[in-house]
Design an enzyme around this catalytic site. Structure first.
Site, PDB file in Angstrom:
ATOM      1  N   THR A 266     -18.087   3.091 -27.640  1.00 24.25           N
ATOM      2  CA  THR A 266     -17.176   4.012 -26.945  1.00 24.25           C
ATOM      3  C   THR A 266     -15.759   3.676 -27.408  1.00 24.25           C
ATOM      4  O   THR A 266     -14.973   3.110 -26.652  1.00 24.25           O
ATOM      5  CB  THR A 266     -17.273   3.842 -25.417  1.00 24.25           C
TER       6      THR A 266
ATOM      7  N   THR B  21     -19.437   0.102 -22.351  1.00 25.75           N
ATOM      8  CA  THR B  21     -18.323   0.122 -21.395  1.00 25.75           C
ATOM      9  C   THR B  21     -17.723   1.507 -21.415  1.00 25.75           C
ATOM     10  O   THR B  21     -17.333   2.004 -22.460  1.00 25.75           O
ATOM     11  CB  THR B  21     -17.242  -0.891 -21.793  1.00 25.75           C
TER      12      THR B  21
ATOM     13  N   GLU C 145     -21.971  -5.143 -19.475  1.00 27.52           N
ATOM     14  CA  GLU C 145     -22.273  -6.437 -20.090  1.00 27.52           C
ATOM     15  C   GLU C 145     -21.018  -7.309 -20.067  1.00 27.52           C
ATOM     16  O   GLU C 145     -19.948  -6.859 -20.448  1.00 27.52           O
ATOM     17  CB  GLU C 145     -22.732  -6.190 -21.531  1.00 27.52           C
ATOM     18  N   PHE C 146     -21.174  -8.541 -19.632  1.00 27.73           N
ATOM     19  CA  PHE C 146     -20.006  -9.436 -19.555  1.00 27.73           C
ATOM     20  C   PHE C 146     -20.049 -10.550 -20.597  1.00 27.73           C
ATOM     21  O   PHE C 146     -19.226 -11.459 -20.562  1.00 27.73           O
ATOM     22  CB  PHE C 146     -19.906 -10.052 -18.156  1.00 27.73           C
ATOM     23  N   LEU C 147     -20.994 -10.514 -21.515  1.00 20.58           N
ATOM     24  CA  LEU C 147     -21.066 -11.593 -22.509  1.00 20.58           C
ATOM     25  C   LEU C 147     -19.825 -11.566 -23.401  1.00 20.58           C
ATOM     26  O   LEU C 147     -19.208 -10.522 -23.595  1.00 20.58           O
ATOM     27  CB  LEU C 147     -22.316 -11.451 -23.382  1.00 20.58           C
TER      28      LEU C 147
ATOM     29  N   GLU D 103     -18.421 -12.642 -27.311  1.00 20.91           N
ATOM     30  CA  GLU D 103     -18.950 -12.935 -28.639  1.00 20.91           C
ATOM     31  C   GLU D 103     -18.739 -14.417 -28.955  1.00 20.91           C
ATOM     32  O   GLU D 103     -17.780 -15.031 -28.499  1.00 20.91           O
ATOM     33  CB  GLU D 103     -18.268 -12.054 -29.678  1.00 20.91           C
TER      34      GLU D 103
ATOM     35  N   LYS E  86     -16.060  -3.356 -14.634  1.00 25.02           N
ATOM     36  CA  LYS E  86     -16.041  -3.859 -16.010  1.00 25.02           C
ATOM     37  C   LYS E  86     -14.637  -3.739 -16.611  1.00 25.02           C
ATOM     38  O   LYS E  86     -14.134  -4.678 -17.224  1.00 25.02           O
ATOM     39  CB  LYS E  86     -17.075  -3.092 -16.848  1.00 25.02           C
TER      40      LYS E  86
ATOM     41  N   CYS F  46     -12.949  -5.281 -26.935  1.00 25.64           N
ATOM     42  CA  CYS F  46     -12.927  -4.843 -25.522  1.00 25.64           C
ATOM     43  C   CYS F  46     -11.565  -4.800 -24.859  1.00 25.64           C
ATOM     44  O   CYS F  46     -11.228  -3.803 -24.221  1.00 25.64           O
ATOM     45  CB  CYS F  46     -13.816  -5.766 -24.695  1.00 25.64           C
TER      46      CYS F  46
HETATM   47  C1  UDX Z   1     -14.458 -10.278 -23.743  1.00 23.76           C
HETATM   48  C2  UDX Z   1     -14.825 -10.757 -22.334  1.00 23.76           C
HETATM   49  O1  UDX Z   1     -14.629 -12.168 -22.250  1.00 23.76           O
HETATM   50  C3  UDX Z   1     -16.263 -10.403 -22.025  1.00 23.76           C
HETATM   51  O2  UDX Z   1     -16.578 -10.772 -20.691  1.00 23.76           O
HETATM   52  C4  UDX Z   1     -16.457  -8.918 -22.203  1.00 23.76           C
HETATM   53  O3  UDX Z   1     -17.805  -8.593 -22.002  1.00 23.76           O
HETATM   54  C5  UDX Z   1     -16.025  -8.483 -23.588  1.00 23.76           C
HETATM   55  O4  UDX Z   1     -14.698  -8.885 -23.853  1.00 23.76           O
HETATM   56  P1  UDX Z   1     -14.843 -11.143 -26.235  1.00 23.76           P
HETATM   57  O5  UDX Z   1     -13.896 -10.061 -26.617  1.00 23.76           O
HETATM   58  O6  UDX Z   1     -16.122 -11.281 -26.983  1.00 23.76           O
HETATM   59  O7  UDX Z   1     -15.249 -10.988 -24.686  1.00 23.76           O
HETATM   60  O8  UDX Z   1     -14.101 -12.557 -26.391  1.00 23.76           O
HETATM   61  P2  UDX Z   1     -13.167 -13.480 -25.458  1.00 23.76           P
HETATM   62  O9  UDX Z   1     -13.704 -14.846 -25.487  1.00 23.76           O
HETATM   63  O10 UDX Z   1     -12.930 -12.889 -24.124  1.00 23.76           O
HETATM   64  O11 UDX Z   1     -11.796 -13.512 -26.273  1.00 23.76           O
HETATM   65  C6  UDX Z   1     -10.983 -12.355 -26.467  1.00 23.76           C
HETATM   66  C7  UDX Z   1      -9.714 -12.706 -27.191  1.00 23.76           C
HETATM   67  O12 UDX Z   1      -8.842 -13.468 -26.370  1.00 23.76           O
HETATM   68  C8  UDX Z   1      -9.937 -13.549 -28.458  1.00 23.76           C
HETATM   69  O13 UDX Z   1      -9.082 -13.057 -29.485  1.00 23.76           O
HETATM   70  C9  UDX Z   1      -9.549 -14.927 -28.025  1.00 23.76           C
HETATM   71  O14 UDX Z   1      -9.121 -15.712 -29.103  1.00 23.76           O
HETATM   72  C10 UDX Z   1      -8.420 -14.624 -27.056  1.00 23.76           C
HETATM   73  N1  UDX Z   1      -8.182 -15.686 -26.065  1.00 23.76           N
HETATM   74  C11 UDX Z   1      -9.163 -16.020 -25.169  1.00 23.76           C
HETATM   75  C12 UDX Z   1      -6.952 -16.330 -26.020  1.00 23.76           C
HETATM   76  O15 UDX Z   1      -6.055 -16.039 -26.820  1.00 23.76           O
HETATM   77  N2  UDX Z   1      -6.739 -17.298 -25.071  1.00 23.76           N
HETATM   78  C13 UDX Z   1      -7.696 -17.644 -24.153  1.00 23.76           C
HETATM   79  O16 UDX Z   1      -7.415 -18.522 -23.321  1.00 23.76           O
HETATM   80  C14 UDX Z   1      -8.935 -16.989 -24.220  1.00 23.76           C
END
Ligand code: UDX
Length: 435
Positions: free
Chosen positions: A72, A112, A141-143, A145, A200, A256
């Site tokens: 999406t 989402t 989904e909250f996982l 990557e 979400k 996301c």
């Molecule tokens: C996120 C959400 O965590 C997850 O629950 C949702 O389902 C999808 O979006 P994701 O995008 O896979 O997951 O990764 P995430 O670990 O959340 O990190 C996102 C970005 O934030 C990354 O670029 C990461 O480097 C950055 N980040 C994360 C920071 O800069 N500082 C932090 O403290 C945490």
């Protein structure tokens, strides 16, 4: 689906996609995405109770429950361009289900999507089928990557939204029973459809807000001499704030956060809630500012010009342990440096060179090379910019790297994973975020 197949041996899962090359890749030894731990599980369940196929019509006919997991993306044209979600894939899936289904089904939205999409799916199904009952559920989904397998095996919570009717409640129970194969019942939360869809967006907005908040403070730290990691540690010890998601960085990326916040902003604007829209939009603006600030710091430190200077870029994925580059902060940083006529040598342990080239297409490609390893990237570079927190970058031989660089040699740690005092002792001009 791989985790469901692993944890619920009695459930048969079929993954269908119109993209035959992608299905072939999932059926091969080289899976199309890198995710720690996933390959072992796919090998274990593939051919047992997990199948990959392009037979969309057949899979729709055979399924009792259909998970809609299509993209999406943010709309790029017309009304809501740059903010609203493009729901054309969701709509086309709903139409395919209507065309092929010949018995009642439970439809589960996994993608989402902005609030009230389930209503559109129901409307399309109702208008195109006669008398078949469909129950639409929302199951976001909250996982994250890089940690997807563990996040799915041990989720903080599973969220299922459904209609508050007897049929809706029965469908919610059917899905909850699947998760209950491995998730404790008290972690399975059920809500109305709309609360589930909105939750979400709000969860991602709150997470991204924490990063923008600490990144805003990183600028204050740089101006005043405080250390952002120390500040984050102190505030994180307050159990009401908590220690997670307080790592200052060059900015969040991924598929996301930005998309979901912009969806929320669009939703607020749609309802005339302009102050609320502006409040959340600032989370994204702060993220853009952080990326610009990092590039500006590099240019300023390198005597206000990076033209024709070689800069080594270590890391291109949006975070470690993934080969995903969607919305990676590295893209904006590299594009700005190329616009300043820098020559970039990029290395990432898992991102394919063609993905790096594609993301930087049109931005002075002649000045871009993709290196085979970190040492090659750094050879002869005026500066090293670390953009993804891959563990292997912590153990590089920085004395060797320094020896191969013209002096003064600069290092910019966009993830605060390196030991800056040690690098300074070696002879580097070393900078971090909020340091
Ligand atoms: C996120 C959400 O965590 C997850 O629950 C949702 O389902 C999808 O979006 P994701 O995008 O896979 O997951 O990764 P995430 O670990 O959340 O990190 C996102 C970005 O934030 C990354 O670029 C990461 O480097 C950055 N980040 C994360 C920071 O800069 N500082 C932090 O403290 C945490």
């Amino acid at each position: 689906m791989a985790i469901i197949a692993q944890r619920c041996p009695g459930v048969h899962t079929t993954i269908v996609d119109m993209n035959a090359a992608r299905i072939a890749a999932w059926n091969s030894d080289l899976l199309p995405i890198y995710e720690p731990g996933l390959e072992e599980i796919v090998r274990q369940v593939r051919g047992r109770n997990l199948t990959f196929s392009t037979d969309i019509a057949g899979a729709i006919k055979r399924a009792d429950m259909i998970f809609v997991c299509v993209n999406t993306p943010t709309k790029t044209y017309g009304l809501g361009a740059g903010r609203a979600a493009d729901l054309s894939y969701v709509e086309s899936v709903a139409r395919a289900i209507a065309e092929h289904a010949n018995a009642p089904k439970i439809i589960v939205e996994k993608s989402t999507i902005p609030v009230r999409t389930a209503e559109s799916i129901s409307a399309i199904l109702a208008a195109n089928t006669s008398g078949i009952h469909f129950e639409v559920l929302s199951n976001p989904e909250f996982l994250a990557e890089g940690t997807a397998v563990n996040d799915l095996q041990n989720p903080d919570r599973v969220l299922i939204g459904g209609e508050r009717t007897p049929e809706g409640e029965a469908a919610v129970k059917a899905l909850a029973d699947i998760y209950a194969c491995w998730v404790p019942r008290e972690r399975i939360i059920t809500t109305s459809l709309w609360s589930s869809e909105l939750s979400k967006l709000v969860a991602n907005a709150f997470l991204a807000q924490r990063i923008s908040s600490i990144n805003s403070i990183s600028a204050v730290c740089e101006a005043t001499g405080a250390d952002v990691d120390e500040v984050a540690h102190v505030i994180g010890r307050d159990s009401r704030i908590g220690p997670k998601f307080l790592k200052a960085s060059i900015g969040f990326g991924g598929s996301c956060f930005q998309k979901d916040i912009l969806n929320l902003v669009y939703l607020c604007e749609h309802f005339g809630l302009n102050e609320v829209a502006a409040y959340w939009e600032h989370v994204v603006r702060m993220n853009d500012y952080q990326k610009r600030r990092f590039t500006a710091q590099i240019v300023k430190a390198l005597f206000n010009t990076v033209a024709d200077k070689k800069i080594a870029v270590l890391g291109f994925a949006f975070k470690k342990n993934t080969n995903d580059v969607r919305e990676s902060a590295a893209i904006a940083v590299c594009r700005s440096l190329l616009a300043e006529h820098a020559c970039l040598a990029v290395f990432d342990p898992k991102v394919a060179p063609e993905d790096i080239q594609r993301e930087l297409a049109g931005a002075a490609e002649a000045r871009l090379t993709v290196a085979r390893n970190a040492y090659e990237a750094c050879e002869g570079a005026h500066a090293v910019a670390l953009l993804t927190e891959w563990d292997e970058f912590k153990s590089l031989d920085f004395a060797r790297i320094l020896a191969s660089m013209p002096k003064p040699a600069f290092i910019f740690d966009g993830r605060n994973i390196l030991d800056l005092p040690k690098l300074r002792a070696l002879g580097f001009q070393a900078f971090g975020i909020g340091k």
